[in-house]
Scaffold this active site. Structure first.
Site, PDB file in Angstrom:
ATOM      1  N   ASN A   1       0.868  -1.187   0.000  1.00 17.46           N
ATOM      2  CA  ASN A   1       0.000   0.000   0.000  1.00 17.46           C
ATOM      3  C   ASN A   1       0.900   1.230   0.000  1.00 17.46           C
ATOM      4  O   ASN A   1       1.497   1.560   1.024  1.00 17.46           O
ATOM      5  CB  ASN A   1      -0.888  -0.044   1.257  1.00 17.46           C
ATOM      6  CG  ASN A   1      -1.706   1.232   1.434  1.00 17.46           C
ATOM      7  OD1 ASN A   1      -1.844   2.027   0.507  1.00 17.46           O
ATOM      8  ND2 ASN A   1      -2.240   1.423   2.620  1.00 17.46           N
ATOM      9  N   TRP A   2       0.977   1.877  -1.145  1.00 18.63           N
ATOM     10  CA  TRP A   2       1.904   3.016  -1.266  1.00 18.63           C
ATOM     11  C   TRP A   2       1.319   4.299  -0.673  1.00 18.63           C
ATOM     12  O   TRP A   2       2.012   5.323  -0.640  1.00 18.63           O
ATOM     13  CB  TRP A   2       2.284   3.230  -2.738  1.00 18.63           C
ATOM     14  CG  TRP A   2       3.127   2.130  -3.312  1.00 18.63           C
ATOM     15  CD1 TRP A   2       3.623   1.043  -2.643  1.00 18.63           C
ATOM     16  CD2 TRP A   2       3.587   2.009  -4.668  1.00 18.63           C
ATOM     17  NE1 TRP A   2       4.359   0.254  -3.506  1.00 18.63           N
ATOM     18  CE2 TRP A   2       4.349   0.822  -4.754  1.00 18.63           C
ATOM     19  CE3 TRP A   2       3.417   2.777  -5.818  1.00 18.63           C
ATOM     20  CZ2 TRP A   2       4.944   0.393  -5.937  1.00 18.63           C
ATOM     21  CZ3 TRP A   2       4.013   2.359  -6.996  1.00 18.63           C
ATOM     22  CH2 TRP A   2       4.769   1.179  -7.057  1.00 18.63           C
ATOM     23  N   LYS A   3       0.063   4.270  -0.286  1.00 15.23           N
ATOM     24  CA  LYS A   3      -0.582   5.475   0.284  1.00 15.23           C
ATOM     25  C   LYS A   3      -0.339   6.675  -0.641  1.00 15.23           C
ATOM     26  O   LYS A   3      -0.341   6.516  -1.848  1.00 15.23           O
ATOM     27  CB  LYS A   3      -0.083   5.729   1.708  1.00 15.23           C
ATOM     28  CG  LYS A   3      -0.145   4.483   2.582  1.00 15.23           C
ATOM     29  CD  LYS A   3       0.026   4.790   4.033  1.00 15.23           C
ATOM     30  CE  LYS A   3       0.104   3.489   4.803  1.00 15.23           C
ATOM     31  NZ  LYS A   3      -0.052   3.660   6.221  1.00 15.23           N
TER      32      LYS A   3
ATOM     33  N   HIS B   1      -9.593   0.914   4.746  1.00 14.40           N
ATOM     34  CA  HIS B   1      -8.328   1.127   5.462  1.00 14.40           C
ATOM     35  C   HIS B   1      -8.591   2.086   6.624  1.00 14.40           C
ATOM     36  O   HIS B   1      -9.395   3.009   6.514  1.00 14.40           O
ATOM     37  CB  HIS B   1      -7.275   1.707   4.513  1.00 14.40           C
ATOM     38  CG  HIS B   1      -5.902   1.708   5.102  1.00 14.40           C
ATOM     39  ND1 HIS B   1      -5.487   2.664   5.996  1.00 14.40           N
ATOM     40  CD2 HIS B   1      -4.856   0.848   4.947  1.00 14.40           C
ATOM     41  CE1 HIS B   1      -4.238   2.402   6.362  1.00 14.40           C
ATOM     42  NE2 HIS B   1      -3.835   1.304   5.732  1.00 14.40           N
TER      43      HIS B   1
ATOM     44  N   GLU C   1      -7.053   4.530   7.709  1.00 16.68           N
ATOM     45  CA  GLU C   1      -6.855   5.955   7.386  1.00 16.68           C
ATOM     46  C   GLU C   1      -8.070   6.519   6.647  1.00 16.68           C
ATOM     47  O   GLU C   1      -8.414   7.693   6.810  1.00 16.68           O
ATOM     48  CB  GLU C   1      -5.561   6.132   6.568  1.00 16.68           C
ATOM     49  CG  GLU C   1      -4.345   5.928   7.462  1.00 16.68           C
ATOM     50  CD  GLU C   1      -3.080   5.472   6.740  1.00 16.68           C
ATOM     51  OE1 GLU C   1      -3.025   5.541   5.499  1.00 16.68           O
ATOM     52  OE2 GLU C   1      -2.141   5.049   7.444  1.00 16.68           O
TER      53      GLU C   1
ATOM     54  N   GLU D   1      -5.409  -5.163  10.723  1.00 19.75           N
ATOM     55  CA  GLU D   1      -4.379  -4.153  10.947  1.00 19.75           C
ATOM     56  C   GLU D   1      -4.660  -3.394  12.243  1.00 19.75           C
ATOM     57  O   GLU D   1      -5.502  -2.480  12.257  1.00 19.75           O
ATOM     58  CB  GLU D   1      -4.380  -3.137   9.807  1.00 19.75           C
ATOM     59  CG  GLU D   1      -4.121  -3.731   8.439  1.00 19.75           C
ATOM     60  CD  GLU D   1      -3.581  -2.673   7.487  1.00 19.75           C
ATOM     61  OE1 GLU D   1      -2.454  -2.833   7.039  1.00 19.75           O
ATOM     62  OE2 GLU D   1      -4.280  -1.678   7.226  1.00 19.75           O
TER      63      GLU D   1
ATOM     64  N   GLY E   1       2.370   2.233  10.614  1.00 20.53           N
ATOM     65  CA  GLY E   1       3.300   3.339  10.412  1.00 20.53           C
ATOM     66  C   GLY E   1       4.006   3.785  11.683  1.00 20.53           C
ATOM     67  O   GLY E   1       4.617   4.849  11.709  1.00 20.53           O
TER      68      GLY E   1
ATOM     69  N   SER F   1       3.462  -2.231  10.328  1.00 21.95           N
ATOM     70  CA  SER F   1       4.933  -2.217  10.452  1.00 21.95           C
ATOM     71  C   SER F   1       5.584  -3.554  10.095  1.00 21.95           C
ATOM     72  O   SER F   1       6.507  -4.004  10.775  1.00 21.95           O
ATOM     73  CB  SER F   1       5.336  -1.754  11.854  1.00 21.95           C
ATOM     74  OG  SER F   1       4.824  -0.444  12.095  1.00 21.95           O
TER      75      SER F   1
ATOM     76  N   GLY G   1       2.792  -1.157   4.304  1.00 23.34           N
ATOM     77  CA  GLY G   1       2.804   0.261   3.940  1.00 23.34           C
ATOM     78  C   GLY G   1       4.226   0.720   3.668  1.00 23.34           C
ATOM     79  O   GLY G   1       4.777   0.499   2.588  1.00 23.34           O
ATOM     80  N   GLY G   2       4.847   1.358   4.657  1.00 28.40           N
ATOM     81  CA  GLY G   2       6.164   1.987   4.496  1.00 28.40           C
ATOM     82  C   GLY G   2       7.200   1.120   3.793  1.00 28.40           C
ATOM     83  O   GLY G   2       7.892   1.585   2.883  1.00 28.40           O
TER      84      GLY G   2
END
Ligand code: PEP
Length: 259
Positions: free
Chosen positions: A12-14, A102, A104, A174, A180, A220, A241-242
């Site tokens: 997930n590159w956000k 998600h 967010e 999640e 993150g 993470s 993600g990151g």
């Protein structure tokens, strides 16, 4: 992870990587991965909407086995919905998987359980696979409400779906406090919550559907913790993600079998 469910690792590159950076990242990922990796693991990348056409073009041109994903979509096909993107538009771009609900989106953009359910139906109705996200906040965990939160998110998210659709979909557990933050749930806690998700699916749709739905852990995930997570019976993959922004790091996660 069991032998019968093929693992799925999704990046997930956000809101990162413009379309030039997205092309470079997916090309690098393609060169880092071997053909055999895709026999063992499904791999998807979920770039921002503005990158999707560019990434689709390189995936097609180089016959990559990486699957194209999106991070969200609206539930209507078309209409006066300024700023939204429809599932039909994504399907036309050969998007295969769409992240829905998600944390967010729920936290910053007002996605409710009811909208999540409508979006799931729209994604499935357009022949794509949703990745339904669920998870608790730190306050909910500390108050002993983690399981009940996830239970209600899964029940309302899946409401009215047909069993065949649920069998094919992906659910991502999640914990919000791990996204993150560099904090990962212990593999034992992650397993317990993923088992809880599967038990809710079994309660609503029966054991066959529950044994076939794939459940990712997200929060993470890194090359250093993926092996232990994937060794858990009910964890079938990861939503990353990151660490998915860097092709080398993401490839090392995908190749968890080789660690
Ligand atoms: C995510 O974006 O869903 C996520 C889990 O992010 P991170 O891996 O950075 O915690």
């Amino acid at each position: 992870m069991t032998e019968t469910r093929k693992p799925i690792i999704s990046g997930n590159w956000k809101m990162h990587h413009n379309h030039f950076e997205a092309i470079q990242t997916v090309q690098k990922l393609h060169y880092r991965l071997e053909n055999d990796d895709f026999d063992l693991v499904d791999v998807s990348v979920h770039p921002p909407f503005t990158d999707i056409r560019s990434v689709q073009t390189v995936i097609e041109a180089d016959r990559m086995k990486i699957e194209l994903g999106a991070q969200n979509c609206f539930f209507e096909e078309k209409g006066p919905f300024t700023g939204e993107v429809s599932p039909t538009m994504l399907a036309k771009l050969d998007v295969k998987l769409v992240i829905i609900g998600h944390s967010e989106r729920r936290q910053f953009f007002g996605d409710t359980d009811e909208w999540v359910n409508k979006k799931l139906k729209a994604v499935l109705g357009n022949g794509m696979i949703p990745i339904l996200c669920c998870g608790e906040t730190l306050e909910e965990r500390e108050a002993g409400q983690a399981e009940s939160k996830v239970d209600s998110q899964i029940r309302s998210g899946l409401d009215g779906l047909i069993p065949d659709h649920v069998s094919d979909m992906v659910i991502a557990y999640e914990p919000i406090w791990a996204i993150g933050t560099g904090k990962t749930a212990t593999s034992g806690d992650a397993q317990m919550m993923c088992a809880k998700v599967r038990s809710v699916v079994a309660d609503v749709y029966g054991n066959d559907v529950a044994q076939s739905v794939r459940i990712q852990y997200g929060g993470s995930v890194k090359p250093g913790n993926i092996v232990e997570l994937m060794n858990q019976a009910d964890i079938d993959g990861a939503l990353v993600g990151g660490a998915s922004l860097d092709a080398d790091e993401f490839a090392a996660i995908v190749q968890f079998n080789q660690h």
